[in-house]
Design an enzyme around this catalytic site. Structure first.
Site, PDB file in Angstrom:
ATOM      1  N   LEU A 125       0.841  -1.198   0.000  1.00 46.28           N
ATOM      2  CA  LEU A 125       0.000   0.000   0.000  1.00 46.28           C
ATOM      3  C   LEU A 125       0.882   1.257   0.000  1.00 46.28           C
ATOM      4  N   GLY A 131       2.539   7.589   2.799  1.00 40.62           N
ATOM      5  CA  GLY A 131       2.501   6.619   3.896  1.00 40.62           C
ATOM      6  C   GLY A 131       1.185   6.745   4.635  1.00 40.62           C
ATOM      7  N   SER A 132       1.108   7.741   5.540  1.00 40.64           N
ATOM      8  CA  SER A 132      -0.155   7.976   6.255  1.00 40.64           C
ATOM      9  C   SER A 132      -1.244   8.397   5.280  1.00 40.64           C
ATOM     10  N   ILE A 157       7.889  -2.835   1.906  1.00 39.99           N
ATOM     11  CA  ILE A 157       7.045  -4.025   1.796  1.00 39.99           C
ATOM     12  C   ILE A 157       7.596  -5.200   2.609  1.00 39.99           C
ATOM     13  N   ARG A 243      -4.537  -4.461  12.199  1.00 35.40           N
ATOM     14  CA  ARG A 243      -4.042  -3.722  13.368  1.00 35.40           C
ATOM     15  C   ARG A 243      -4.179  -4.531  14.653  1.00 35.40           C
ATOM     16  N   GLN A 336      16.571  -0.381  31.253  1.00 35.86           N
ATOM     17  CA  GLN A 336      16.971   0.327  32.484  1.00 35.86           C
ATOM     18  C   GLN A 336      17.227  -0.658  33.628  1.00 35.86           C
ATOM     19  N   GLY A 340      23.829  -1.409  32.636  1.00 34.50           N
ATOM     20  CA  GLY A 340      24.761  -1.387  31.488  1.00 34.50           C
ATOM     21  C   GLY A 340      24.614  -2.613  30.607  1.00 34.50           C
ATOM     22  N   GLU A 363       1.441  -0.114  10.073  1.00 35.84           N
ATOM     23  CA  GLU A 363      -0.021  -0.323   9.998  1.00 35.84           C
ATOM     24  C   GLU A 363      -0.758   0.906  10.524  1.00 35.84           C
ATOM     25  N   GLY A 364      -0.218   2.076  10.185  1.00 33.78           N
ATOM     26  CA  GLY A 364      -0.800   3.331  10.626  1.00 33.78           C
ATOM     27  C   GLY A 364      -0.090   3.787  11.882  1.00 33.78           C
TER      28      GLY A 364
HETATM   29  N1  CAA Z   1     -13.512   0.212   6.207  1.00 34.13           N
HETATM   30  C1  CAA Z   1     -14.228   0.523   5.091  1.00 34.13           C
HETATM   31  N2  CAA Z   1     -14.260   1.773   4.549  1.00 34.13           N
HETATM   32  C2  CAA Z   1     -13.523   2.730   5.153  1.00 34.13           C
HETATM   33  C3  CAA Z   1     -12.756   2.472   6.312  1.00 34.13           C
HETATM   34  C4  CAA Z   1     -12.782   1.151   6.839  1.00 34.13           C
HETATM   35  N3  CAA Z   1     -12.078   0.846   7.934  1.00 34.13           N
HETATM   36  N4  CAA Z   1     -12.128   3.606   6.668  1.00 34.13           N
HETATM   37  C5  CAA Z   1     -12.491   4.555   5.787  1.00 34.13           C
HETATM   38  N5  CAA Z   1     -13.344   4.016   4.879  1.00 34.13           N
HETATM   39  C6  CAA Z   1     -13.999   4.742   3.783  1.00 34.13           C
HETATM   40  C7  CAA Z   1     -14.749   5.934   4.357  1.00 34.13           C
HETATM   41  O1  CAA Z   1     -16.063   5.554   4.762  1.00 34.13           O
HETATM   42  C8  CAA Z   1     -14.773   6.889   3.188  1.00 34.13           C
HETATM   43  O2  CAA Z   1     -15.808   6.498   2.298  1.00 34.13           O
HETATM   44  P1  CAA Z   1     -16.707   7.616   1.524  1.00 34.13           P
HETATM   45  O3  CAA Z   1     -15.710   8.476   0.784  1.00 34.13           O
HETATM   46  O4  CAA Z   1     -17.570   6.780   0.657  1.00 34.13           O
HETATM   47  O5  CAA Z   1     -17.404   8.362   2.598  1.00 34.13           O
HETATM   48  C9  CAA Z   1     -13.448   6.635   2.489  1.00 34.13           C
HETATM   49  O6  CAA Z   1     -13.027   5.307   2.898  1.00 34.13           O
HETATM   50  C10 CAA Z   1     -12.392   7.657   2.855  1.00 34.13           C
HETATM   51  O7  CAA Z   1     -12.231   7.646   4.252  1.00 34.13           O
HETATM   52  P2  CAA Z   1     -11.490   8.819   5.035  1.00 34.13           P
HETATM   53  O8  CAA Z   1     -12.071  10.134   4.642  1.00 34.13           O
HETATM   54  O9  CAA Z   1     -11.474   8.476   6.482  1.00 34.13           O
HETATM   55  O10 CAA Z   1     -10.002   8.728   4.385  1.00 34.13           O
HETATM   56  P3  CAA Z   1      -8.715   9.623   4.595  1.00 34.13           P
HETATM   57  O11 CAA Z   1      -8.112   9.907   3.273  1.00 34.13           O
HETATM   58  O12 CAA Z   1      -8.983  10.751   5.521  1.00 34.13           O
HETATM   59  O13 CAA Z   1      -7.665   8.593   5.277  1.00 34.13           O
HETATM   60  C11 CAA Z   1      -6.676   7.407   7.096  1.00 34.13           C
HETATM   61  C12 CAA Z   1      -7.957   7.973   6.443  1.00 34.13           C
HETATM   62  C13 CAA Z   1      -7.182   6.773   8.378  1.00 34.13           C
HETATM   63  C14 CAA Z   1      -5.663   8.482   7.468  1.00 34.13           C
HETATM   64  C15 CAA Z   1      -6.050   6.367   6.166  1.00 34.13           C
HETATM   65  O14 CAA Z   1      -5.455   6.953   5.051  1.00 34.13           O
HETATM   66  C16 CAA Z   1      -5.042   5.484   6.884  1.00 34.13           C
HETATM   67  O15 CAA Z   1      -5.423   4.517   7.546  1.00 34.13           O
HETATM   68  N6  CAA Z   1      -3.720   5.780   6.783  1.00 34.13           N
HETATM   69  C17 CAA Z   1      -2.688   4.908   7.351  1.00 34.13           C
HETATM   70  C18 CAA Z   1      -2.193   3.939   6.330  1.00 34.13           C
HETATM   71  C19 CAA Z   1      -1.758   2.633   6.918  1.00 34.13           C
HETATM   72  O16 CAA Z   1      -2.242   2.188   7.944  1.00 34.13           O
HETATM   73  N7  CAA Z   1      -0.849   1.971   6.232  1.00 34.13           N
HETATM   74  C20 CAA Z   1      -0.413   0.678   6.635  1.00 34.13           C
HETATM   75  C21 CAA Z   1       0.357   0.010   5.532  1.00 34.13           C
HETATM   76  S1  CAA Z   1       0.530  -1.742   5.800  1.00 34.13           S
HETATM   77  C22 CAA Z   1       1.733  -1.943   6.935  1.00 34.13           C
HETATM   78  O17 CAA Z   1       2.197  -1.031   7.547  1.00 34.13           O
HETATM   79  C23 CAA Z   1       2.196  -3.380   7.136  1.00 34.13           C
HETATM   80  C24 CAA Z   1       2.896  -3.634   8.395  1.00 34.13           C
HETATM   81  O18 CAA Z   1       2.531  -3.176   9.411  1.00 34.13           O
HETATM   82  C25 CAA Z   1       4.006  -4.512   8.486  1.00 34.13           C
HETATM   83  P1  FAD Z   2       4.485   9.784   7.266  1.00 34.20           P
HETATM   84  O1  FAD Z   2       3.121   9.503   6.816  1.00 34.20           O
HETATM   85  O2  FAD Z   2       5.334  10.669   6.441  1.00 34.20           O
HETATM   86  O3  FAD Z   2       4.435  10.355   8.757  1.00 34.20           O
HETATM   87  C1  FAD Z   2       5.513  11.074   9.352  1.00 34.20           C
HETATM   88  C2  FAD Z   2       5.035  11.586  10.706  1.00 34.20           C
HETATM   89  O4  FAD Z   2       3.939  12.510  10.521  1.00 34.20           O
HETATM   90  C3  FAD Z   2       4.493  10.475  11.612  1.00 34.20           C
HETATM   91  O5  FAD Z   2       4.820  10.732  12.943  1.00 34.20           O
HETATM   92  C4  FAD Z   2       2.997  10.577  11.421  1.00 34.20           C
HETATM   93  O6  FAD Z   2       2.245  10.073  12.485  1.00 34.20           O
HETATM   94  C5  FAD Z   2       2.818  12.081  11.267  1.00 34.20           C
HETATM   95  N1  FAD Z   2       1.573  12.409  10.554  1.00 34.20           N
HETATM   96  C6  FAD Z   2       1.270  12.183   9.249  1.00 34.20           C
HETATM   97  N2  FAD Z   2       0.016  12.573   8.980  1.00 34.20           N
HETATM   98  C7  FAD Z   2      -0.484  13.080  10.142  1.00 34.20           C
HETATM   99  C8  FAD Z   2      -1.741  13.653  10.518  1.00 34.20           C
HETATM  100  N3  FAD Z   2      -2.745  13.775   9.660  1.00 34.20           N
HETATM  101  N4  FAD Z   2      -1.900  14.061  11.797  1.00 34.20           N
HETATM  102  C9  FAD Z   2      -0.888  13.925  12.695  1.00 34.20           C
HETATM  103  N5  FAD Z   2       0.312  13.396  12.405  1.00 34.20           N
HETATM  104  C10 FAD Z   2       0.506  12.965  11.145  1.00 34.20           C
HETATM  105  N6  FAD Z   2       3.539  -0.495   4.259  1.00 34.20           N
HETATM  106  C11 FAD Z   2       2.917  -1.346   3.412  1.00 34.20           C
HETATM  107  O7  FAD Z   2       2.117  -0.943   2.581  1.00 34.20           O
HETATM  108  N7  FAD Z   2       3.162  -2.683   3.486  1.00 34.20           N
HETATM  109  C12 FAD Z   2       4.020  -3.218   4.380  1.00 34.20           C
HETATM  110  O8  FAD Z   2       4.207  -4.446   4.417  1.00 34.20           O
HETATM  111  C13 FAD Z   2       4.699  -2.336   5.271  1.00 34.20           C
HETATM  112  N8  FAD Z   2       5.612  -2.824   6.144  1.00 34.20           N
HETATM  113  C14 FAD Z   2       6.384  -1.952   6.868  1.00 34.20           C
HETATM  114  C15 FAD Z   2       7.455  -2.439   7.618  1.00 34.20           C
HETATM  115  C16 FAD Z   2       8.294  -1.560   8.282  1.00 34.20           C
HETATM  116  C17 FAD Z   2       9.459  -2.093   9.053  1.00 34.20           C
HETATM  117  C18 FAD Z   2       8.044  -0.155   8.239  1.00 34.20           C
HETATM  118  C19 FAD Z   2       8.934   0.822   8.950  1.00 34.20           C
HETATM  119  C20 FAD Z   2       6.964   0.323   7.522  1.00 34.20           C
HETATM  120  C21 FAD Z   2       6.128  -0.561   6.819  1.00 34.20           C
HETATM  121  N9  FAD Z   2       5.085  -0.086   6.015  1.00 34.20           N
HETATM  122  C22 FAD Z   2       4.417  -0.956   5.174  1.00 34.20           C
HETATM  123  C23 FAD Z   2       4.847   1.345   5.894  1.00 34.20           C
HETATM  124  C24 FAD Z   2       4.145   1.962   7.099  1.00 34.20           C
HETATM  125  O9  FAD Z   2       2.801   1.608   7.123  1.00 34.20           O
HETATM  126  C25 FAD Z   2       4.359   3.475   7.015  1.00 34.20           C
HETATM  127  O10 FAD Z   2       5.713   3.726   7.329  1.00 34.20           O
HETATM  128  C26 FAD Z   2       3.428   4.244   7.925  1.00 34.20           C
HETATM  129  O11 FAD Z   2       2.090   4.119   7.522  1.00 34.20           O
HETATM  130  C27 FAD Z   2       3.814   5.729   8.023  1.00 34.20           C
HETATM  131  O12 FAD Z   2       4.027   6.308   6.767  1.00 34.20           O
HETATM  132  P2  FAD Z   2       5.366   7.181   6.503  1.00 34.20           P
HETATM  133  O13 FAD Z   2       6.513   6.333   6.916  1.00 34.20           O
HETATM  134  O14 FAD Z   2       5.328   7.666   5.108  1.00 34.20           O
HETATM  135  O15 FAD Z   2       5.282   8.390   7.503  1.00 34.20           O
END
Ligand code: CAA
Ligand code: FAD
Length: 380
Positions: A125, A131-132, A157, A243, A336, A340, A363-364
């Site tokens: 993703l 990222g976020s 990834i 999550r 802690q 050491g 994962e967010g």
């Molecule tokens: N289920 C279904 N639909 C959902 C939903 C959910 N949980 N959350 C939101 N939606 C829908 C909303 O209802 C909305 O729909 P409509 O437009 O039809 O109303 C639409 O999606 C958009 O929702 P938002 O306005 O809330 O979206 P946003 O752009 O403000 O983003 C966010 C919300 C929570 C910040 C989201 O972008 C997010 O979760 N960001 C973090 C990304 C993340 O977690 N990445 C993880 C990568 S994987 C990883 O990291 C693997 C690992 O750990 C090893």
């Molecule tokens: P950014 O989004 O640039 O965030 C930087 C800082 O700004 C953070 O502190 C954040 O909380 C803050 N911030 C951003 N937006 C806001 C806001 N609206 N309000 C307040 N604070 C905000 N992704 C995948 O898709 N698949 C994977 O398998 C995967 N595995 C991962 C494994 C590892 C070891 C790591 C480190 C990451 C992995 N990720 C994966 C990506 C991970 O999900 C992202 O790193 C994470 O979602 C944050 O995105 P970013 O690193 O771009 O930080």
């Protein structure tokens, strides 16, 4: 919520704890020193049925409840967070999107191999600039006859280079925002798909994290998950469950740190008595244990909601946020309490410290979890 685990869930816990202590623990030096992916352990997890725990029997899974799956990640991560995340990503976001959003043909084609461990699953993703803010992704998928042509790159990834299938999100229209993001199952040998060199991370040694790139990568139409434009919702819905897996991983790290700190506090003597007898250290252990208990309750509550088939988005975010903060706090205190020695590689304390940090990020980030939780509160 029933806080007593069933007999079957307790058997799962014992089985996974035995595997973690007897097979995973001895592999940690190899993972730490060489950042080597634990291929043999993943193969053994497949043999034990761990790679398809919540998957129905008809697709080759163990048909176990979500709580049992969370127990497995918790127990593995108590010993190795790297092995815990491999299982969590494979199941929650590598396999479940196909189970919940795939066609019957896609399920038959991919899930039995993923559930048996023959295939490892990944989830793509995030991008370097997205990222976020998932909606700002730039990878594109343009329809061309009976294929979509993918161009762009993904970052971070988990299991990159070792996974067989990647759930990839790409833009299928020019308009910005989340409405034209679509999801695809991309197989590792697809021409135009390349795994880039892995990141050199602070922790989670052994878990591979790589960028992946797409250059005119032709993915058959039948590999699209859901309909065009469903991608964002597919990603969000699966992260809801994913999550809980990361909460369980963080809980495992926190418990590992608490156990290590308690054992050390009983054994290390200063001023003529075990340091655990000093109130300053005893209080640290008490605070750690209380936070671990809180993380356990939140994590298993979210898992139980999933087991009951109920929505758990808000609870999953709460569990992930609280458990990851608990893991970090417990790991800091674990170092802690070791003094050491905690700052050396001779003890697990420094590994818990390095591994805990990422649970607050992926994962967010925990800032994003607060956004998710507050959106639920204001909407409900
Ligand atoms: N289920 C279904 N639909 C959902 C939903 C959910 N949980 N959350 C939101 N939606 C829908 C909303 O209802 C909305 O729909 P409509 O437009 O039809 O109303 C639409 O999606 C958009 O929702 P938002 O306005 O809330 O979206 P946003 O752009 O403000 O983003 C966010 C919300 C929570 C910040 C989201 O972008 C997010 O979760 N960001 C973090 C990304 C993340 O977690 N990445 C993880 C990568 S994987 C990883 O990291 C693997 C690992 O750990 C090893
Ligand atoms: P950014 O989004 O640039 O965030 C930087 C800082 O700004 C953070 O502190 C954040 O909380 C803050 N911030 C951003 N937006 C806001 C806001 N609206 N309000 C307040 N604070 C905000 N992704 C995948 O898709 N698949 C994977 O398998 C995967 N595995 C991962 C494994 C590892 C070891 C790591 C480190 C990451 C992995 N990720 C994966 C990506 C991970 O999900 C992202 O790193 C994470 O979602 C944050 O995105 P970013 O690193 O771009 O930080």
């Amino acid at each position: 919520m029933n806080l007593h685990f069933t007999e079957e869930q307790e058997m799962t816990r014992k089985m996974v704890r035995k595997f973690a202590e007897e097979k995973v623990a001895p592999a940690i030096p190899m993972m730490e020193e060489h950042d080597a992916f634990p291929e043999e352990l993943v193969r053994q997890m497949g043999e034990l049925g761990l790679m398809g725990m919540p998957i129905p029997e008809k697709y080759g899974g163990m048909a176990m409840d979500y709580t049992s799956y969370v127990i497995a990640i918790h127990e593995l991560s108590r010993v190795s967070a790297a092995v815990g995340v491999i299982l969590s990503v494979h199941t929650s976001v590598g396999t479940n999107p196909i189970l919940y959003f795939g066609t019957e043909e896609q399920k038959q084609r991919f899930i039995p191999k993923l559930a048996s461990g023959e295939y490892l699953g990944a989830f793509a993703l995030s991008e370097a600039g997205a990222g976020s803010d998932v909606s700002s992704m730039r990878t594109t998928a343009v329809k061309d006859g009976d294929h979509y042509v993918l161009n762009g790159s993904k970052m971070w990834i988990t299991s990159g280079g070792y996974a067989d299938t990647y759930i990839v999100f790409a833009r299928t229209g020019k308009e910005a925002g989340n409405r034209n993001i679509s999801a695809f199952i991309v197989e590792k040998d697809t021409p135009g798909f390349t795994v880039q060199p892995k990141e050199k991370k602070m922790g989670l040694k052994g878990s591979s994290t790589t960028p992946i790139t797409f250059e005119d990568c032709r993915v058959p139409i039948e590999n699209m998950l859901g309909e065009e434009g469903d991608g964002f919702k597919i990603a969000m819905a699966n992260l809801d469950a994913g999550r809980i897996g990361i909460a369980a991983q963080a809980l495992g790290i926190a418990e590992g740190a608490l156990d290590a700190a308690t054992a050390y506090a009983k054994e290390r003597k200063q001023f003529g008595k075990p340091i655990g007898q000093m109130q300053g250290i005893g209080f640290k252990l008490a605070d750690m244990a209380t936070r671990v208990e809180g993380a356990k309750l939140l994590t298993y509550h979210a898992a139980d909601l999933r087991t009951q088939g109920e929505a758990a988005g808000k609870e999953a975010s709460m569990a992930k946020m609280f458990a990851s903060d608990t893991a970090m706090a417990a790991a800091i205190e674990c170092v802690q309490i070791h003094g050491g020695y905690g700052y050396t590689e001779d003890y697990a304390a420094e590994r818990f410290f390095r591994d805990a940090k990422v649970t607050q990020i992926y994962e967010g980030t925990n800032e994003i979890q607060r956004i998710v939780i507050s959106k639920h509160l204001l909407r409900d």
